[in-house]
Motif scaffolding. Sequence first.
Motif, short mmCIF file in Angstrom:
data_model
loop_
_atom_site.label_atom_id
_atom_site.label_comp_id
_atom_site.label_asym_id
_atom_site.label_seq_id
_atom_site.Cartn_x
_atom_site.Cartn_y
_atom_site.Cartn_z
N GLU A 99 -9.97 -19.34 -17.31
CA GLU A 99 -10.30 -20.49 -18.16
C GLU A 99 -9.09 -21.42 -18.30
O GLU A 99 -9.21 -22.63 -18.24
CB GLU A 99 -10.74 -19.98 -19.54
N GLU A 100 -7.89 -20.80 -18.45
CA GLU A 100 -6.67 -21.60 -18.55
C GLU A 100 -6.42 -22.36 -17.26
O GLU A 100 -6.05 -23.54 -17.28
CB GLU A 100 -5.47 -20.70 -18.87
N SER A 103 -8.83 -25.20 -17.06
CA SER A 103 -8.43 -26.26 -17.99
C SER A 103 -7.24 -27.04 -17.44
O SER A 103 -7.17 -28.27 -17.57
CB SER A 103 -8.02 -25.68 -19.35
N PHE A 104 -6.31 -26.31 -16.79
CA PHE A 104 -5.13 -26.97 -16.20
C PHE A 104 -5.56 -27.95 -15.10
O PHE A 104 -5.11 -29.10 -15.08
CB PHE A 104 -4.17 -25.91 -15.65
N GLN A 107 -7.08 -30.90 -16.62
CA GLN A 107 -6.03 -31.78 -17.18
C GLN A 107 -5.40 -32.63 -16.09
O GLN A 107 -5.23 -33.83 -16.25
CB GLN A 107 -4.93 -30.94 -17.84
N VAL A 108 -5.06 -31.97 -14.96
CA VAL A 108 -4.35 -32.68 -13.89
C VAL A 108 -5.23 -33.78 -13.31
O VAL A 108 -4.79 -34.93 -13.17
CB VAL A 108 -3.91 -31.70 -12.77
N ASP A 111 -5.46 -36.77 -15.46
CA ASP A 111 -4.20 -37.39 -15.86
C ASP A 111 -3.74 -38.34 -14.74
O ASP A 111 -3.17 -37.93 -13.74
CB ASP A 111 -3.16 -36.28 -16.10
N GLN A 113 -1.40 -40.52 -14.51
CA GLN A 113 0.04 -40.59 -14.23
C GLN A 113 0.50 -39.42 -13.35
O GLN A 113 1.28 -39.60 -12.44
CB GLN A 113 0.83 -40.60 -15.54
N SER A 114 -0.06 -38.23 -13.63
CA SER A 114 0.31 -37.07 -12.81
C SER A 114 -0.20 -37.23 -11.38
O SER A 114 0.49 -36.89 -10.42
CB SER A 114 -0.26 -35.78 -13.42
N TYR A 117 1.95 -39.56 -9.59
CA TYR A 117 3.24 -38.92 -9.30
C TYR A 117 3.11 -38.00 -8.08
O TYR A 117 3.95 -38.03 -7.19
CB TYR A 117 3.68 -38.10 -10.52
N LEU A 118 2.00 -37.24 -8.04
CA LEU A 118 1.76 -36.34 -6.90
C LEU A 118 1.62 -37.13 -5.60
O LEU A 118 2.19 -36.75 -4.58
CB LEU A 118 0.47 -35.53 -7.14
#
Lengths: 189, 399
Positions: A99-100, A103-104, A107-108, A111, A113-114, A117-118
């Motif tokens: 689940e984490e 969720s990560f 989020q990415v 996002d 901006q991320s 950046y990638l």
Amino acid sequence: MADLTTDAQIKAILESPEHKESLLYLINKLPELTDALQMLEDKTAFVRHVLSDKSSLSALADEAEDKWNSLQLSGEHASAILALTHKLPLLVESLEKAEEAASFVKQVVTDKQSLAYLAGSLKELPLVQEGTDILAETNLRYRNEQPYSKISIMRIFKLLKNPALVSGFRYFETLLEVVHKHAKNNKGA
Amino acid sequence: MDFTHHAKVAIIGAGSAGVSIAARLIRSAPHLKDQIVIIDPSSKHYYQPLWTLVGGGAAKLEDSVREQADFIPDGVNWIQDAVTEIRPDDNRLLTRSSGAIAYDYLVVAAGLQIYWDKVPGLKESIGKNGVCSNYSPEYVQSTWDNIRNFKGGTAIFTQPSTQVKCGGAPQKIMYLADDYFRKSGVRAKSRVVFASGLPNIFAVKRYADTLDQVVERKKIDTKFRVELIGIDGEGRKATFQNLDTKETLSLHYDMIHVTPPMGPFPFIASSPLADKDGWVDVDKHTLQHNKYPNVFGAGDCSNLPTSKTGAAIRKQAPTVAANLLSLMNGKEPKAHYDGYTSCPLVTGYNKLVLAEFDYDKNPAESFPIDQSQERVSMYLMKRNLLPIMYWNGMLRGLM
């Protein structure tokens, strides 16, 4: 015939102020106590009627049995449930990690901006950077070359000696051999 | 003073530790919605590990900053103010302009203070006269300006004897500068000096061995146990004191990168929560305060005997969150922090030694490769992946 001594004892007890007070309380509460008793009697009668209604009970039991049978559960399932119960702490831990991770990732990807950046980072990777540099230089030199300069036989021979081209030819040759071998094997099968 | 706020949990500081702990608390116990307050005056949140690369011209400053508001977890209330006093005997905090905050539980994650004024002449010279520093968003760009405009001469890189955030950072920027000097053709006419208040290049032998080789390969002049005690910006002179002999030494420089002295915030050092050195006095395994059981400490402001890094906070945050929730539920705090910390030691553009170790200085490496070697893969991870993991994983309480 009641024992005189007992009668006297009861009379003495009833004459005590505490017992008189208790009796008064009970008499006051008598209507409520009667209602409660009646309700209890009704419920008991209902349960007695239901238990004696064999056709209703039989229908309920049949329905429950049908549902149970439709699950096609066997002893193996019971064992599996037990095994699963034993593993629950470990499974919950793994599920939490999953689940984490989900969720990560969420989020990415949300996002901006991320992600930017990638994308920028990818362009700066040494291999990509090298490839980009080669292409940029090639494009520049190609554009600067005379558009209609002649391509002589000597020039083609010179090109054929280029190690990169020789390596490319050898790779292509090997590829054709492998393709041919696989085609032959497939026919045989 | 009238009490204007009451919180079940108050968290001082919305840096890496404060935000991570808040996110973990609210994820694990959604019933704490609107009962957690986080107090921090800053409207920006910085990913400071990127500043080494910003100073080395390998990353942009704007990639290291985000709006603080975007990272305060839902259900957590942010009081944009500074704490001025902690009164743990009354379970109260005082703030600069938002009144007092009464709390049931307190997490102190305030970070540390940079003391620019502890080196005479530094505050006046920083950002000019060849004096630069990576330790502030205001000055980090000056490091890159100095490196790329360096035409040869003496380049000094300092490290104080005090605790600093990321103990390896003062030398990382030196390795990048050395690399750049070689690329720009000025290294042959330059002297690179590493002047450190510490006794060696790195505290863990496994990584120190590699770094000693790097220093030798790069022909860096090292001076250990020397403290920067003064800067004469106009005269371009740096004065050092030998910490053992107390002798002073003046060195001319053409550029100097200063890692300033650091220490605890005065409002912590003067509070009953502080140890004799001014840091928050916590149990090194449970992170619970040694005197006030309803108080926890994490991150740079704590007296944990490990290197102060974001990676350490990544392991401290779950410990604090778990132990705080246990305490709320009437249970013993059982989560255990082993002192894990990590220092991605950049040794050049595209080279990095990923040091990871615990309280006992035992390596605690994450990857099945020899991390004591300089590796491109580890550099790419630091440069490209760690910022993403920070913003989207660590600050969200996910990793």
